[in-house]
Structures are given as C-alpha cells and as structure tokens.
Motif scaffolding. Structure first.
Motif, PDB file in Angstrom:
ATOM      1  N   ASN A  74       0.826  -1.204   0.000  1.00 56.58           N
ATOM      2  CA  ASN A  74       0.000   0.000   0.000  1.00 56.58           C
ATOM      3  C   ASN A  74       0.863   1.259   0.000  1.00 56.58           C
ATOM      4  O   ASN A  74       0.495   2.277  -0.583  1.00 56.58           O
ATOM      5  N   GLU A  75       2.022   1.183   0.653  1.00 60.26           N
ATOM      6  CA  GLU A  75       2.900   2.341   0.735  1.00 60.26           C
ATOM      7  C   GLU A  75       3.674   2.587  -0.557  1.00 60.26           C
ATOM      8  O   GLU A  75       4.025   3.726  -0.869  1.00 60.26           O
ATOM      9  N   THR A  76       3.971   1.539  -1.314  1.00 58.34           N
ATOM     10  CA  THR A  76       4.802   1.707  -2.511  1.00 58.34           C
ATOM     11  C   THR A  76       4.002   1.745  -3.808  1.00 58.34           C
ATOM     12  O   THR A  76       4.565   2.061  -4.858  1.00 58.34           O
ATOM     13  N   ARG A  77       2.716   1.439  -3.758  1.00 56.32           N
ATOM     14  CA  ARG A  77       1.922   1.468  -4.993  1.00 56.32           C
ATOM     15  C   ARG A  77       1.973   2.881  -5.597  1.00 56.32           C
ATOM     16  O   ARG A  77       1.761   3.874  -4.922  1.00 56.32           O
ATOM     17  N   ASN A  78       2.297   2.943  -6.887  1.00 56.29           N
ATOM     18  CA  ASN A  78       2.441   4.226  -7.591  1.00 56.29           C
ATOM     19  C   ASN A  78       3.404   5.162  -6.868  1.00 56.29           C
ATOM     20  O   ASN A  78       3.169   6.369  -6.775  1.00 56.29           O
ATOM     21  N   ILE A  79       4.503   4.610  -6.363  1.00 58.18           N
ATOM     22  CA  ILE A  79       5.488   5.464  -5.705  1.00 58.18           C
ATOM     23  C   ILE A  79       6.062   6.466  -6.701  1.00 58.18           C
ATOM     24  O   ILE A  79       6.433   7.579  -6.330  1.00 58.18           O
ATOM     25  N   LEU A  80       6.121   6.085  -7.974  1.00 65.94           N
ATOM     26  CA  LEU A  80       6.422   7.050  -9.030  1.00 65.94           C
ATOM     27  C   LEU A  80       5.090   7.484  -9.638  1.00 65.94           C
ATOM     28  O   LEU A  80       4.677   7.041 -10.711  1.00 65.94           O
ATOM     29  N   SER A  81       4.411   8.334  -8.899  1.00 70.42           N
ATOM     30  CA  SER A  81       3.114   8.872  -9.304  1.00 70.42           C
ATOM     31  C   SER A  81       3.328  10.036 -10.273  1.00 70.42           C
ATOM     32  O   SER A  81       4.464  10.460 -10.543  1.00 70.42           O
ATOM     33  N   ARG A  82       2.237  10.580 -10.770  1.00 73.96           N
ATOM     34  CA  ARG A  82       2.337  11.751 -11.649  1.00 73.96           C
ATOM     35  C   ARG A  82       3.049  12.900 -10.918  1.00 73.96           C
ATOM     36  O   ARG A  82       3.900  13.583 -11.488  1.00 73.96           O
ATOM     37  N   GLU A  83       2.696  13.079  -9.649  1.00 68.51           N
ATOM     38  CA  GLU A  83       3.314  14.146  -8.863  1.00 68.51           C
ATOM     39  C   GLU A  83       4.808  13.909  -8.692  1.00 68.51           C
ATOM     40  O   GLU A  83       5.620  14.835  -8.849  1.00 68.51           O
ATOM     41  N   ASN A  84       5.201  12.674  -8.378  1.00 65.17           N
ATOM     42  CA  ASN A  84       6.622  12.401  -8.159  1.00 65.17           C
ATOM     43  C   ASN A  84       7.417  12.416  -9.459  1.00 65.17           C
ATOM     44  O   ASN A  84       8.592  12.797  -9.464  1.00 65.17           O
ATOM     45  N   LEU A  85       6.799  11.983 -10.544  1.00 66.94           N
ATOM     46  CA  LEU A  85       7.495  12.081 -11.826  1.00 66.94           C
ATOM     47  C   LEU A  85       7.787  13.540 -12.171  1.00 66.94           C
ATOM     48  O   LEU A  85       8.833  13.864 -12.747  1.00 66.94           O
ATOM     49  N   ALA A  86       6.869  14.437 -11.807  1.00 66.75           N
ATOM     50  CA  ALA A  86       7.083  15.868 -12.077  1.00 66.75           C
ATOM     51  C   ALA A  86       8.213  16.431 -11.220  1.00 66.75           C
ATOM     52  O   ALA A  86       8.873  17.397 -11.608  1.00 66.75           O
ATOM     53  N   LYS A  87       8.448  15.815 -10.036  1.00 68.06           N
ATOM     54  CA  LYS A  87       9.529  16.273  -9.158  1.00 68.06           C
ATOM     55  C   LYS A  87      10.895  15.786  -9.633  1.00 68.06           C
ATOM     56  O   LYS A  87      11.931  16.309  -9.193  1.00 68.06           O
ATOM     57  N   ALA A  88      10.912  14.772 -10.488  1.00 64.32           N
ATOM     58  CA  ALA A  88      12.178  14.178 -10.905  1.00 64.32           C
ATOM     59  C   ALA A  88      12.996  15.149 -11.752  1.00 64.32           C
ATOM     60  O   ALA A  88      12.470  16.087 -12.365  1.00 64.32           O
ATOM     61  N   LYS A  89      14.284  14.893 -11.777  1.00 66.19           N
ATOM     62  CA  LYS A  89      15.201  15.673 -12.613  1.00 66.19           C
ATOM     63  C   LYS A  89      14.798  15.529 -14.074  1.00 66.19           C
ATOM     64  O   LYS A  89      14.548  14.423 -14.553  1.00 66.19           O
ATOM     65  N   LYS A  90      14.685  16.628 -14.789  1.00 66.06           N
ATOM     66  CA  LYS A  90      14.258  16.558 -16.186  1.00 66.06           C
ATOM     67  C   LYS A  90      15.248  15.721 -16.989  1.00 66.06           C
ATOM     68  O   LYS A  90      16.470  15.905 -16.889  1.00 66.06           O
ATOM     69  N   GLY A  91      14.718  14.808 -17.796  1.00 66.79           N
ATOM     70  CA  GLY A  91      15.559  13.931 -18.590  1.00 66.79           C
ATOM     71  C   GLY A  91      15.972  12.657 -17.884  1.00 66.79           C
ATOM     72  O   GLY A  91      16.853  11.934 -18.369  1.00 66.79           O
TER      73      GLY A  91
END
Length: 528
Positions: free
Chosen positions: A208-225
């Motif tokens: 439950n804690e790791t499901r969609n850990i790379l969510s839309r919000e977290n993908l936007a926080k990632a370093k571009k590229g």
C-alpha cells in the motif's frame, strides 16, 4: 512406507525431478494442463511444484485432499491463494533469493539499453537504414543512480553501478545510516533522490505504501531527462503518467520488465518513443532457473520426507518437540512485531525482544524470528520466519535478545522495543490461558486488546465526547465496530484507542478521523 508423491506442473529444470527422486519422493512432470485437468489430478499428490503458470486457486486446493506442500520456484507467490492454503493446512514455500543476481543484472542491462537506445538502433539497422547519426546516447559513468529499495536485489544493483563509476543515492525507509555506509551509498528521502538521479531503478515490493510510488506528482519532481527502470513489481509506477512524462520529455526514457496488468496486452506505453520493455524476464537466465528449481525441490523433499521447514511463507521453522509450547508465543510475537512495524516509520537501527517469566524459559530464536517477520512483512512480500533474521541483518538492524526469568505483573510477557528518531518505543503482550495472545501495553499506555483482522489505532486527547464522535464517524461510513479497547496515561492526558472493525477502513475515512477535535494520530491496521 509409501513414498510422498510430487507433481511438477510447470516447466522446470529437469534436475528438480532428479532431486525429488534421490531424496525419496515419487515425482510426475505434467505441464500445460488446464485448471480442470489439474483439479481432476491433484488429489493424488502430497506436493505441488510450480513456477508462475499454475494458478493455485481455492477450487484446486479443495480438490487437493492429500496436498501437504506447495513449492514456488521463484519469489512471487501471487498465483497461490496463501490464506486458503493455510486454512487447508498446506505449507507454501518459495525461493526468495535464487533470482537476486539475475534480476539485478537485468536492471543493469535495461539501463544500458536506455542509455544507448539499443533496441531501436538494432531495429533500424536490421531494416537497412544504417542510422549512425540518428542516435545520440549518454554515458552512465559519472551519473547518479537513484535506488528505490535497498534490500537484497537493490544492494546488488548498487554494487554493479558503483563498478560502473556511478554515484548511488538510495531511498529506503528501513535503510539505516550504518548500512548505507557499508553499501557506499547516500541515504536520502524520496524527494532528494528524485531531484538528483539521472537514472532511477526500483527494487521494492508492491505494498500500500509503494503502490504508484512514481506517481504523476513524483514524476514531475524528478530531474528533467531522467531515465527509469523497473524490474521489480508492476504497479510501482503510474503507467499513464509515465507515458505523459515520456511524451513531454520530462522523462527521457523508460524500461519496464513488469506491468500493472500481466500479460500486458494494451499498455498505454506501447509505441511510445524512448520506451522499451521485456515480458517479465528478470528471473529468466539459465543459472537462475536451475537455482530456484533445485532449491524448491530440496526444500519440498526435506519437508515431505524429514519434516524440515525452509522458506515457508505460512509456517514457522520448528522441531516437533518445541512446536506445541512455542506456537502461541510466536503468534503473539508476530502480532507485536506487525503492530510496531505498522506504527513506526523510518529506519530502525535497533529492535529488542524482551521475554519475561515463562516466556524467558523458552527457545527465543523462533520468537525473535516471529517478531522480525511481523515487523518486516509490512515492507516486503517475501519475508518469512526463515529469512526475517537475515533481512534484518541486511538492513543493518541490531537485534537484541533480553531475558528476565522473574515475573512482573504477568506470569509471561513478550516486549518488543524499537529505537526510533523519537526515542525508544515499545509494545508488550501476554498469553491468556497460555494460548490466547493479548496486547497489554502500547507505547507506555496500559491497554488490553486482541490484535486481529482490521483495526483502527487512534491517539487523542482524553476529553468527554470523543468516543461518541469516532463511533458516529465510523457508523456514518457503514463501518461496524467489533471491539473497543481504551487506555490513557492519566485523566485528561494522552489516550489511545484500538478498535477492531468488520471491514477495512478506507483512507478517506482515516483522513476524516484525523480532523476530529483532539485527534493526534490515526492509523488503519491489518493483522492476519
């Protein structure tokens, strides 16, 4: 004496059948059957050896009137109904470490394929296009690898990446600073990792804690590229959000070996530029297939012939003499460990298991293993009584065994204490009638409760009207209360409430409970 009879129902290295025979079992290798054919056949077997193709459903288990053990050659047991197997008295085993190197190497291979766009370059070259100027890759040397999950496979990936002269940043709530130093990685929170990583690879179970850990919000926080690799579990990444991030250039490339729905037939990612995938090949090497086949055969045969229990997911390792006395204590210990695991966050550098009175006279190793299994199972889907101590050591946890033979308020007591950033926190339990596990203390507050099924944990200010408010909230959401367990430090001070409920409490209801006047903390709990 009749030999135990084993069915191998999925394709497996032929040496597995040889081991079964050498260890005293009769074995049949019959693969590719329909569920109906397996139901008609399974009643004559004591053991069933499988990989991922055979789905062990309640219908199959109902027909398996002689079945004693199911062995999964590999890690994942999503294809086995473990609770129903347990209710039928069938032991379920897996081989949790046989695929580790293979899966780690596949992640590294996928990283190189992304960095140099190898699949598309191969396709165009074989089409006669010779696209020498059409592909510009990147080096991995000097880049930062973000590791989400630093357990067994993650640590192998980290070592391989360091050999490639990459810097490794790791996010794992249970990674201690000492273990991070030993691995040579930088321990970071998720946001820090997302901001630093040129490549991200995932090595965490799906919870439950790791499901969609790379969510839309977290993908936007990632370093571009950033370039992303997932050879762990489908469902860790929001696949629709990943497609949008690839289309926008926020993510430069992604490589998936696993999908939320498998077999993946119509993923939104298919056809997206800079996306590559493989059909869950992480464990697919000759060496890994041989290893897991041999391991599962040895484990199953040892159980059927000698009664030995190794890597069981639903049964502790016990001798016949110890079992009757230890089983109720292990049930108590596992529940206490699970409670601590669900109520604490972050790295736990030390866990202490303190037995008093009658409990102190027993073999403490199974009790300790049960605590660790309960504690770590909240973070990993491969934990069992056998591998829990190993996993705790791997995570850098210090495990203390403390015994006090004299009795206190109870004739027998098991206390679990963990060192956290907020200090030492402990829970304690006893056995009623020497058989029934009961919680008797929670973080310094006296409270008596049975830990079972779905529960709600609430910390609140002790004030009139609160019980009515929480009861009303649950009632309005059609959640029926089974038992009500209360405790407090002093009148008007901090109080704790443990409710057993007849159905899981949705996250939205938990959020509503947090907004009630006087509430300090709310957590939905789950116990086996």
């Amino acid at each position: 004496m009749t030999k135990p009879k084993v069915l191998i129902s999925d394709k497996m290295d032929p040496n597995a059948a040889r081991i079964f025979t050498e260890m005293g079992c009769d074995v049949d290798v019959i693969t590719g059957e329909t569920p109906e054919q397996l139901i008609a056949r399974i009643g004559q077997y004591d053991g069933l050896a499988i990989r991922s193709s055979t789905k062990v459903t309640p219908a199959i288990l109902d027909a398996a009137t002689n079945l004693k053990v199911i062995g999964r050659a590999g890690i994942g047991v999503d294809n086995v109904d473990i609770p129903y197997a347990s209710s039928k008295g069938v032991v379920v085993m897996n081989t949790p470490f046989g695929n580790s190197i293979t899966t780690a190497e596949h992640a590294i291979a996928m990283m190189f394929a992304l960095a140099r766009q190898i699949p598309e370059a191969n396709t165009q070259t074989q089409a006669g296009l010779w696209p020498k100027n059409g592909f510009m890759g990147v080096e991995v040397t000097g880049k930062t690898l973000g590791l989400i999950g630093a357990g067994n496979i993650g640590s192998i990936v980290a070592a391989r990446a360091q050999g490639l002269r990459m810097k490794v940043v790791a996010y794992d709530p249970f990674l201690t600073p000492e273990r991070a130093i030993e691995m040579g990685v930088e321990k970071a929170d998720l946001d820090t990792l997302l901001g630093k990583a040129d490549f991200i690879t995932l090595h965490t179970p799906l919870t439950n804690e790791t499901r969609n850990i790379l969510s839309r919000e977290n993908l936007a926080k990632a370093k571009k590229g950033v370039r992303i690799i997932n050879c762990a579990r489908g469902g860790l990444i929001d696949e629709a959000a990943l497609k949008d991030a690839l289309d926008s250039g926020q993510v430069a490339g992604a490589a998936l070996d696993v999908f939320e729905t498998e077999p993946a037939k119509d993923s939104p990612l298919f056809g997206t530029p800079n996306f590559i995938c493989t059909p869950h090949l992480g464990a697919s090497t000759t060496e890994a297939q041989v290893n897991v086949a041999l391991q599962v055969a040895e484990q199953m045969a040892d159980y059927l012939v000698n009664g030995g229990v190794t890597n069981a997911l639903n049964m502790p390792s016990l001798s016949a003499e110890e079992a009757p006395k230890l089983r109720p204590y292990m049930a108590l210990a596992e529940k206490l460990g699970s409670l601590v695991g669900q109520l604490t966050t972050g790295a736990i550098p030390r866990i202490s298991i303190h037995t008093e009175g009658a409990a102190a006279e027993l073999n403490s190793k199974p009790i300790i293993a049960a605590v660790l299994a309960g504690f770590l199972r909240t973070q990993s889907d491969t934990v069992n009584m056998v591998n829990a101590p190993f996993l705790a050591k791997e995570r850098g946890m210090e495990v203390r065994d403390v015994k006090t033979e004299k009795t206190g308020d109870y004739h027998t007591l098991v206390r679990v204490s963990v060192k956290t950033t907020d200090g030492e926190r402990s829970v304690a339990g006893t056995l009623f009638s020497n058989a029934e596990p009961r919680l008797v203390e929670l973080f310094g507050i006296k409270v008596e409760a049975e830990l079972t099924g779905d529960m709600v944990y609430v910390v609140n200010e002790d004030a009139p009207g609160f019980i009515g408010r929480i009861g009303t909230l649950l009632g309005e959401n059609a959640i029926n209360i089974g038992t009500f367990n209360l405790g407090r430090r002093n009148a008007g001070g901090e109080a704790v409430l443990l409710l057993s409920v007849d159905s899981p409490v949705p996250a939205a209801v938990v959020d509503q409970a947090r907004s009630l006047p006087g509430v300090k903390r709310v957590k939905a709990l789950k116990f086996a």
